[in-house]
Scaffold this active site. Structure first.
Site, short mmCIF file in Angstrom:
data_model
loop_
_atom_site.label_atom_id
_atom_site.label_comp_id
_atom_site.label_asym_id
_atom_site.label_seq_id
_atom_site.Cartn_x
_atom_site.Cartn_y
_atom_site.Cartn_z
N GLU A 50 28.24 9.13 7.41
CA GLU A 50 29.26 8.65 8.33
C GLU A 50 29.24 7.12 8.36
OE1 GLU A 50 30.71 9.70 12.85
OE2 GLU A 50 28.56 9.52 12.48
N LYS A 123 37.00 14.06 12.41
CA LYS A 123 35.96 14.39 13.39
C LYS A 123 36.58 14.91 14.70
CE LYS A 123 31.74 12.32 15.32
NZ LYS A 123 30.94 11.07 15.36
N CYS A 163 28.52 14.42 12.16
CA CYS A 163 27.61 13.87 13.16
C CYS A 163 27.57 14.66 14.46
CB CYS A 163 27.95 12.40 13.38
SG CYS A 163 26.60 11.44 14.14
#
Length: 276
Positions: A50, A123, A163
């Site tokens: 990321e 995301k 993440c």
């Protein structure tokens, strides 16, 4: 560099750990070097972390380098690298322009060995944390995605996440229809949260979904003063860590083994036993 695990019949994979800087060009140079290194070591599917392209001095630095979907120097560099080395490349994340003014999407794009983009995942879960010493709120500059994404790579089903998504097991359960062979997690976990929960969460996702997890992290002290946990790793469907790189740029390399997957799912058919 971590060594590949020894299971037969599968795809060689690699996590390309970085300690990204506020300079996009320097980060792209590092990414190119790691991609070449992993390809030379026999990896067929590679993943960057990321924010691989920018660990900025300010949150809104992402707005400055945001690209249009499908075109821009960062996307072009990754497409060229995938084609040059003939690999599947999961391009960590990069900022793509969003519909909301003053916001960007934190997007994970994937290129095939011909350099063609085959997937984009934005995301969904935006990180926020404040322990009195550290404070983060991605919603200040990010617009959340809303769509799950998986793609096919050489016959493998690969699910994408980023993440903070790691803390939401329902996302991975939804990706398991049909079951994935590999889950990829580009991340930039903080040192504080990573030390406490990174490996614990990753191994749980591998065990409950009975598939390989490729977790690729930022790992070290960044020029902006932030420290990330690192510990990029490859985890097999039984939850065993096959490769790990604690800190600094480099590779954690392993293998997606279909024989291992089938053995685990046959011996403990938990996926078939789901009721909810």
């Amino acid at each position: 560099m971590a060594q590949a695990c020894g299971y037969a019949s599968g795809m060689n994979i690699a996590a390309l750990q970085m300690v990204s800087t506020p300079d996009v060009d320097r980060n792209l140079d590092t990414a190119r070097q790691l991609i070449a290194q992993a390809a030379d070591a026999g990896a067929r599917l590679l993943a960057l972390p990321e924010y691989f392209c920018l660990m900025g001095l300010r949150d809104d630095d992402k707005l400055r380098i945001a690209e249009r979907d499908g075109d821009g120097p960062i996307q072009n560099a990754l497409a060229e690298a995938a084609a040059r080395h003939g690999v599947w490349l999961v391009g960590g994340t990069l900022p793509l322009l969003a519909a909301t003014p003053g916001r960007v999407r934190n997007a994970c794009c994937v290129w095939n060995p011909q350099g063609e983009r085959v997937a984009r995942y934005d995301k969904i879960h935006l990180f926020a944390f404040d322990n009195g010493r550290e404070s983060y709120d991605e919603a200040r500059v990010l617009e959340a995605g809303d769509t799950l994404v998986a793609f096919e790579a050489d016959g493998l089903r690969v699910g994408l996440s980023i993440c903070y998504d790691l803390r939401f097991p329902e996302l991975y359960r939804q990706l398991m229809h049909p079951p994935c062979d590999l889950l990829v997690v580009p991340a930039a976990f903080t040192y504080t949260t990573g030390q406490a929960h990174w490996e614990l969460l990753l191994r749980a996702r591998a065990v409950e979904n009975q598939c390989t997890v490729l977790a690729v992290a930022q790992g070290g002290l960044h020029e902006n003063g932030r420290r990330t946990w690192g510990h990029s790793m490859v985890i097999d469907p039984w939850g065993e860590v096959q490769a790990v790189l604690a800190e600094g740029p480099g590779l954690a390399q392993g293998e997606v083994s279909l024989a291992r997957r089938d053995a685990v799912r046959s011996q403990l058919p938990a996926l078939a036993h789901r009721r909810l």
